[in-house]
Design a protein around this motif. Structure first.
Motif, PDB file in Angstrom:
ATOM      1  N   SER A  90      -2.547   7.651  -2.554  1.00 41.17           N
ATOM      2  CA  SER A  90      -3.586   6.690  -2.202  1.00 41.17           C
ATOM      3  C   SER A  90      -4.442   7.243  -1.073  1.00 41.17           C
ATOM      4  O   SER A  90      -4.122   8.275  -0.466  1.00 41.17           O
ATOM      5  N   ASP A  91      -5.534   6.569  -0.800  1.00 45.73           N
ATOM      6  CA  ASP A  91      -6.388   6.995   0.315  1.00 45.73           C
ATOM      7  C   ASP A  91      -5.617   6.979   1.626  1.00 45.73           C
ATOM      8  O   ASP A  91      -5.791   7.869   2.476  1.00 45.73           O
ATOM      9  N   HIS A  92      -4.760   5.986   1.788  1.00 40.82           N
ATOM     10  CA  HIS A  92      -3.975   5.903   3.015  1.00 40.82           C
ATOM     11  C   HIS A  92      -2.971   7.048   3.103  1.00 40.82           C
ATOM     12  O   HIS A  92      -2.732   7.603   4.183  1.00 40.82           O
ATOM     13  N   GLY A  93      -2.388   7.403   1.964  1.00 45.87           N
ATOM     14  CA  GLY A  93      -1.461   8.522   1.950  1.00 45.87           C
ATOM     15  C   GLY A  93      -2.146   9.828   2.311  1.00 45.87           C
ATOM     16  O   GLY A  93      -1.590  10.669   3.028  1.00 45.87           O
ATOM     17  N   ARG A  94      -3.361  10.008   1.842  1.00 44.88           N
ATOM     18  CA  ARG A  94      -4.127  11.218   2.185  1.00 44.88           C
ATOM     19  C   ARG A  94      -4.497  11.222   3.663  1.00 44.88           C
ATOM     20  O   ARG A  94      -4.467  12.280   4.311  1.00 44.88           O
ATOM     21  N   GLU A  95      -4.832  10.050   4.185  1.00 42.51           N
ATOM     22  CA  GLU A  95      -5.153   9.963   5.614  1.00 42.51           C
ATOM     23  C   GLU A  95      -3.940  10.314   6.476  1.00 42.51           C
ATOM     24  O   GLU A  95      -4.071  11.032   7.480  1.00 42.51           O
ATOM     25  N   ARG A  96      -2.771   9.839   6.093  1.00 40.24           N
ATOM     26  CA  ARG A  96      -1.552  10.163   6.839  1.00 40.24           C
ATOM     27  C   ARG A  96      -1.250  11.660   6.752  1.00 40.24           C
ATOM     28  O   ARG A  96      -0.754  12.267   7.708  1.00 40.24           O
ATOM     29  N   ARG A 125       2.050   4.500   1.114  1.00 36.02           N
ATOM     30  CA  ARG A 125       1.908   5.271   2.347  1.00 36.02           C
ATOM     31  C   ARG A 125       2.461   6.694   2.193  1.00 36.02           C
ATOM     32  O   ARG A 125       2.574   7.430   3.165  1.00 36.02           O
ATOM     33  N   MET A 128       0.847  -1.202   0.000  1.00 39.38           N
ATOM     34  CA  MET A 128       0.000   0.000   0.000  1.00 39.38           C
ATOM     35  C   MET A 128       0.877   1.245   0.000  1.00 39.38           C
ATOM     36  O   MET A 128       1.877   1.317   0.708  1.00 39.38           O
ATOM     37  N   GLN A 131      -3.525  13.305   9.213  1.00 41.30           N
ATOM     38  CA  GLN A 131      -3.076  13.029  10.580  1.00 41.30           C
ATOM     39  C   GLN A 131      -1.913  13.927  10.985  1.00 41.30           C
ATOM     40  O   GLN A 131      -1.874  14.454  12.103  1.00 41.30           O
TER      41      GLN A 131
END
Length: 441
Positions: free
Chosen positions: A110-116, A3, A1, A119
């Motif tokens: 990615s969605d996870h990268g945007r979430e990080r 990150r 994924m 954060q």
């Protein structure tokens, strides 16, 4: 994924954490914001050369940002005065280049990268709230902090911008209530508003209240339109803010702008009216000086020239706030700075860019709850622009970098969604055309 966070987020997080004082932390002959910006540019360049090409088109922030950077470069090439001073004047406009990196990285992340990314920025907002609350309610302790430069001390408050950043945190907390843990996010939002209303900044309070109102609309809107629930929630938020304003220092100063407040102390009224009169005088002198000469009116004075001193617009503002040490080089209104530096040519480009951002913000609010990163960028653009109309904010790295970084994400997201809708409509039309052609044959 994947990150990987969005390019430039580290410098934005640092500047949101410490605001004005941290932007003055020296790193050799440069400041920390300049070093982090250079590091972000190098990282983007290296990652693009090493990573394989990805399929699919990415959209940039648009031609307006390119025109602004082109005008900045042309004025810098024409500089004949102090090059270092000219570079300092041009830096806030050159920071617009970060829109290209944030726009591209946002679409590739990615969605996870945007979430990080969210954060990290949210952590910076919480740290900012922590030290600002201490500096607001324990000023004696803040006064013991070391100087980072001649112009700034650790935990030094830049009232208008710091209150605006508190509004961003309050807005994010309101938006996050829909994800659960309502009491936690409600507590954070309420806590952020306490020092915001305790600090006497009219522009900051306006920015803070705007973030709260927009957050309520984002949280309540559903189905691509503002429903009755959203309208009622917004009305309740407005009534609550109106009720609180007269009993807070920031609200009293805002209501005393015209000298007609019955609740504000006399010294507050006199200070508010005096500041307004000084700014209007300075603005009038800048306008008169710029428009008196056709060349200045068309393309501005460029960089390196102290138009504030030449127009005597610095006299009413001298000795106020952050200008005590440096002298006054900006009229406390970003649009007037653009007019003086780049003339009507530059003002037209910047005004069109701001209008495009406001259109994106309105469409985002009308379309219902977006993702958290888009919401955060909406708050950053609105709050920073509001305080930039009444202070030296977008002329400084702590305001310009977060603003243009967020602007790149909003513009790229809007252009990407518009391009996707165009492709979907074309895909629907093509099969229909093929069937008609086949039937005719």
């Amino acid at each position: 994924m994947d990150r990987q966070m969005i390019a430039g987020v580290v410098v934005v997080a640092v500047l949101l954490t410490g605001s004005r004082w941290i932007s003055y932390v020296p790193v050799g002959p440069l400041y920390i914001s300049d070093v982090l910006m250079c590091a972000a540019f190098l990282r983007v360049a290296c990652s693009r050369s090493d990573s394989p090409k990805r399929t699919g088109r990415t959209h940039g922030p648009g031609i307006l940002v390119g025109l602004l950077l082109l005008m900045t470069a042309l004025h810098l090439l024409a500089v004949q005065a102090d090059v270092r001073l000219a570079a300092r004047d041009a830096a806030p406009f050159a920071y617009a280049a970060i829109t290209y990196f944030s726009a591209s990285a946002y679409q590739r992340a990615s969605d996870h990268g945007r979430e990080r990314t969210v954060q990290l920025l949210h952590g910076g907002l919480l740290l900012h709230f922590g030290w600002l609350a201490v500096a607001t309610f324990a000023p004696e302790f803040a006064a013991t902090m070391p100087q980072v430069s001649v112009n700034a001390r650790v935990m030094g408050i830049r009232t208008d911008f710091d209150v605006a950043v508190l509004g961003v945190l309050a807005g994010m907390s309101i938006v996050r209530m829909r994800r659960g843990r309502v009491w936690l996010h409600a507590t954070v939002a309420t806590a952020a508003l306490v020092p915001a209303f305790a600090l006497p900044s009219r522009a900051g309070i306006l920015a803070c209240c705007t973030c709260v109102l927009v957050a309520v609309l984002l949280r309540s809107g559903k189905g691509g339109r503002l429903n009755v629930r959203a309208v009622l929630a917004a009305a309740a938020a407005i009534l609550a803010l109106v009720a609180v304003l007269p009993i807070t220092p920031g609200g009293q100063r805002l209501l005393a702008t015209d000298g007609g407040s019955a609740t504000a102390p006399r010294e507050v009224v006199e200070g508010a009216v005096g500041t307004k009169r000084a700014r209007f005088t300075a603005w009038n002198r800048v306008m008169t000086y710029t428009l008196d000469d056709p060349v200045r009116a068309s393309i501005g004075v460029g960089f390196g020239t102290n138009f504030m001193a030449l127009s005597r617009a610095d006299l009413p503002l001298r000795g106020r706030g952050e200008d005590k040490a440096d002298g006054v080089r900006s009229p406390h209104n970003f649009l007037l700075t653009v007019l003086a530096r780049l003339g009507f040519a530059g003002l037209t480009v910047v005004a069109a860019l701001i209008a495009a951002l406001l259109v994106v913000v309105v469409q985002t609010v009308r379309s219902g709850p977006p993702d958290e990163l888009t919401s955060l960028c909406v708050f950053l653009v609105l709050s920073i622009f509001i305080v930039a109309l009444l202070g030296v904010v977008l002329e400084s790295p702590f305001g310009a970098v977060p603003f243009f970084w967020a602007a790149g994400i909003l513009l790229a997201g809007y252009r990407s969604r518009r391009g996707r809708r165009r492709r979907e409509s074309e895909e629907k039309i093509l099969p229909r055309t093929a069937r008609v052609t086949a039937g005719a044959g």
